[in-house]
Write a protein that holds these residues in place. Structure first.
Motif, mmCIF file in Angstrom:
data_model
loop_
_atom_site.group_PDB
_atom_site.id
_atom_site.type_symbol
_atom_site.label_atom_id
_atom_site.label_comp_id
_atom_site.label_asym_id
_atom_site.label_seq_id
_atom_site.Cartn_x
_atom_site.Cartn_y
_atom_site.Cartn_z
ATOM 1 N N LYS A 179 -50.541 -28.527 -36.530
ATOM 2 C CA LYS A 179 -49.920 -29.090 -37.731
ATOM 3 C C LYS A 179 -49.650 -27.969 -38.720
ATOM 4 C CE LYS A 179 -50.692 -32.453 -41.415
ATOM 5 N NZ LYS A 179 -49.539 -33.301 -41.217
ATOM 6 N N GLN A 180 -48.421 -27.881 -39.154
ATOM 7 C CA GLN A 180 -48.073 -26.866 -40.149
ATOM 8 C C GLN A 180 -47.422 -27.561 -41.330
ATOM 9 O OE1 GLN A 180 -45.696 -23.969 -37.966
ATOM 10 N NE2 GLN A 180 -47.390 -22.542 -38.154
ATOM 11 N N SER A 181 -47.897 -27.240 -42.509
ATOM 12 C CA SER A 181 -47.266 -27.841 -43.684
ATOM 13 C C SER A 181 -47.288 -26.854 -44.834
ATOM 14 C CB SER A 181 -47.974 -29.129 -44.073
ATOM 15 O OG SER A 181 -49.300 -28.860 -44.407
ATOM 16 N N ASP A 226 -50.994 -30.647 -47.756
ATOM 17 C CA ASP A 226 -52.089 -31.114 -46.914
ATOM 18 C C ASP A 226 -53.311 -30.245 -47.164
ATOM 19 O OD1 ASP A 226 -49.522 -31.682 -44.818
ATOM 20 O OD2 ASP A 226 -51.010 -33.260 -45.055
ATOM 21 N N SER A 244 -53.097 -29.964 -30.555
ATOM 22 C CA SER A 244 -52.166 -30.367 -31.614
ATOM 23 C C SER A 244 -52.077 -29.254 -32.646
ATOM 24 C CB SER A 244 -52.631 -31.661 -32.268
ATOM 25 O OG SER A 244 -53.824 -31.445 -32.951
#
Lengths: 194, 473
Positions: free
Chosen positions: B344-346, B388, B342
């Protein structure tokens, strides 16, 4: 290099290593991509051995490949190209680690001889598990272990590369080996218990 | 303790020397961009170097040796105190420089006088204007009207008569104030003469203006922006920032966490925008700036989990008819575990509103260009954020200034920041200046709350582009 493809109706994957290197020297993006695809998987393992986590390894790999493409014209075609790329990666990894100031502390001075490992473990322990265990070694242990055992550098060379004494390199290696053996044994025991 | 274990060493070597893992696809993009950027710079390094060198040299040369930059007459302030400066066009439209020694300098796109000699000029017509330095009165005629123009406070007033370009200057002369009906306080008002082809400047009485304007030469007030006075400015600015994040563990036990946090966070272009009032403090060289400064610090969080597992419970319903009227509804629950990767980029954004209190010192004034250096502090009023953050289990969780929407791990007021900059001003019009200000901002306190296991400090470097508007006349 594009003219090469047109002239000989070559598809990129038909190119020899020499042609790929020449293409990279000329800055051809498809040759660079080809080179990356050919060696990235192996080199990522090299980086993973020196890094503390996967992201750090990717950073090292990225910087390493940028250096490979930058200095590829300096490759003299003496010895294997893979070995040259590997050396670039190792040097990049060492520089990366040295930024964090590696500590070559005697973390376990009372460590006894390592446990004997069940032959079953040797045959069943996967590469990823072994890699994971190496990554868990303290940084100083891990670097010396990698340089000596896998890359094949002598203690004198390691001492020069890292700016430490030969004796420090030797003791770090012994302790790294013992620690790794203990970790493998304990992992095996846990696996059996589960 | 034996030093060698050849069997073990060989086993490890064999296992790992040719081992291979799958490489994430995004890596190639990063490498390609990095190589290309380097390639462009490498291939053109000499060209870039020469261009840079030429740019710097021509810039220095332009400002150092060109008497008029950007089309402004800039020597008026000095001519007000040191002497008169006049330029005009002669009958055939050629621009001439009427100097005290009576010599003519053609082709000068501007004018400056370094002495206090009295100068005269000839306009396009046959009218003449005479100008005198302090204590020196010049008499001339325009359209049949006699005009006296006393010069202001010239320290080196030369009481001799100077004849230049065929018109006459008498010295010392008496002021003819009554004839002009001009209050004494207006007598030293600077005038800016604009001929058909160029700028003319002198100090003269205000009422002489009307008379002069009847001729082919027009007379107007010297733009006030060219006389450096204690002006107050209103400044609006905006620009990109680069923020360097310094992350340290608050305790040795959290070093691993900090390393992980550092690996997942990367800098991302940020921005600043603001307005401030720039007022004189001591003289005109020391100035005070204060207003409102908004800045948004961005950072990218990239989190990859290569051993991600996700368990999904699936419920399937079956209807079993055992006999007529006897139907059983069966529910089977199946648990499925997916294994994979997985990513996740924020984008984390930390926004803050500050009051700057900055003291500025003028270093250089050269024509329309002015260079200042500034130092001071920015006092944070309020801050708010969202994004995040990794928790101690190395899993990203929501970060928000509102505790209802996430973890409020950062401060709502960051405190004081130190500020230093170099500002370059360029006069665009009489009241407007363009500003360019590279700056450095250093936060004295970390952004995290005291209870946080790590401390993150920001150091901002930025480039502000702005417009400065002069308040009042």
């Amino acid at each position: 290099m594009k003219h090469l493809f047109h002239e000989f109706n070559l598809r990129p994957f038909n190119l020899t290593e020499f042609q790929i290197i020449q293409g990279c020297i000329e800055g051809d993006a498809s040759c660079q991509r080809l080179l990356f695809e050919r060696y990235a998987g192996k080199m990522l393992v090299v980086c993973l051995r020196y890094a503390t986590d996967h992201m750090e390894a990717e950073d090292i790999l990225q910087n390493g490949f940028i250096k490979v493409f930058r200095y590829i014209s300096q490759f003299k075609h003496e010895g294997s190209f893979e070995g040259w790329v590997r050396r670039v990666m190792v040097n990049t990894a060492l520089k990366h680690c040295q930024k964090k100031r590696i500590r070559f502390d005697e973390l376990h001075p009372d460590m006894q001889n390592g446990p004997s490992i069940d032959p079953y473990v040797y045959s069943h322990l996967g590469e990823n598990d072994l890699l994971h265990l190496i990554r868990q070694l303290p940084e100083g242990y891990r670097i010396v272990f990698n340089l000596h055992i896998i890359e094949g550098y002598s203690h004198e060379e390691i001492a020069t590369m890292l700016g430490i004494k030969d004796s420090t390199s030797r003791s770090q290696l012994v302790k790294a080996r013992r620690m790794l053996q203990m970790a493998i044994t304990s992992l095996h025991k846990t696996t059996i218990a589960v | 303790m034996s030093e060698n274990d050849p069997f073990f060493d060989a086993w490890v070597r064999d296992k790992l020397q040719q081992a291979e893992v799958r490489t994430p696809e995004h890596l190639w993009e990063f490498i390609r961009k990095g190589s290309r950027r380097y390639g462009i710079a490498e291939r053109n390094k000499y060209l870039l170097f020469v261009t840079l060198l030429l740019g710097i040299t021509s810039g220095i040369g332009y400002w150092a040796f060109h008497p008029v930059a950007h089309g402004h007459v800039y020597a008026l302030a000095s001519s007000a105190t040191r002497g008169a400066t006049l330029s005009t066009a002669d009958a055939d439209g050629r621009r001439k420089f009427a100097a005290a020694d009576g010599m003519e300098h053609s082709g000068v796109a501007g004018s400056r006088t370094t002495g206090s000699r009295t100068t005269g000029l000839r306009t396009a017509g046959s009218r003449t204007i005479d100008a005198a330095a302090s204590g020196v009165m010049t008499t001339g005629e325009i359209g049949g009207t006699k005009v006296d123009a006393p010069m202001a406070d010239a320290p080196m007033a030369d009481p001799q008569t100077v004849q230049a370009n065929s018109f006459q200057t008498t010295a010392p002369a008496q002021a003819d104030r009554e004839a002009l009906n001009t209050p004494p306080d207006e007598q030293a008002r600077p005038l800016h003469l604009i001929s058909n082809t160029g700028d003319l400047s002198l100090f003269s009485r205000g009422s002489a203006m009307e008379q002069l304007m009847q001729g082919s030469a027009t007379v107007g007030l010297t733009p006030l922006h060219l006389i450096y006075k204690r002006h107050t400015y209103l400044e609006f600015y905006a620009g990109p920032d680069h923020v360097t994040h310094y992350i340290t563990a608050s305790n040795k036990a959290y070093i691993a966490y900090v390393q992980k946090a550092k690996a997942t966070e990367s800098s991302y272009p940020s921005l600043s925008i603001g307005m401030r009032v720039d007022m004189p403090l001591i003289g005109d060289n020391w100035r005070l700036q204060s207003g409102l400064h908004y800045s948004q610090i961005n950072e990218r969080l990239t989190y990859a989990n290569f051993n991600d597992t996700k368990t999904v419970a699936e419920v399937s319903v079956r209807r079993v008819v055992q006999s007529i009227g006897d139907t059983v509804l069966l529910k089977d629950t199946t648990s499925l575990t997916y294994k994979g990767q997985s990513l996740k980029q924020s984008l984390n954004a930390y926004r803050r509103l500050d009051i700057p209190v900055i003291v500025s010192r003028t270093l250089l004034r050269r024509g329309p260009v002015q260079v200042n250096t500034s130092a001071g502090a920015l006092f944070n009023i309020t801050s708010w954020y969202n994004g995040d953050i990794l928790d101690t289990n190395y899993v990203p969780i929501a970060l928000h200034s509102s505790t209802r929407k996430g973890v409020a791990a950062w401060k709502s007021t960051i405190g004081t920041s130190l500020y230093g900059s170099i500002a370059i001003y360029d006069q665009l019009t009489s009241h407007i200046q363009a500003t360019l200000e590279p700056y450095l901002r250093y936060d004295l306190s970390p952004v995290n709350k005291e209870t946080s296991i790590y401390k993150e400090k920001f150091v901002t470097t930025g480039l502000m582009f702005g417009i400065r508007y002069q308040l009042g006349k």
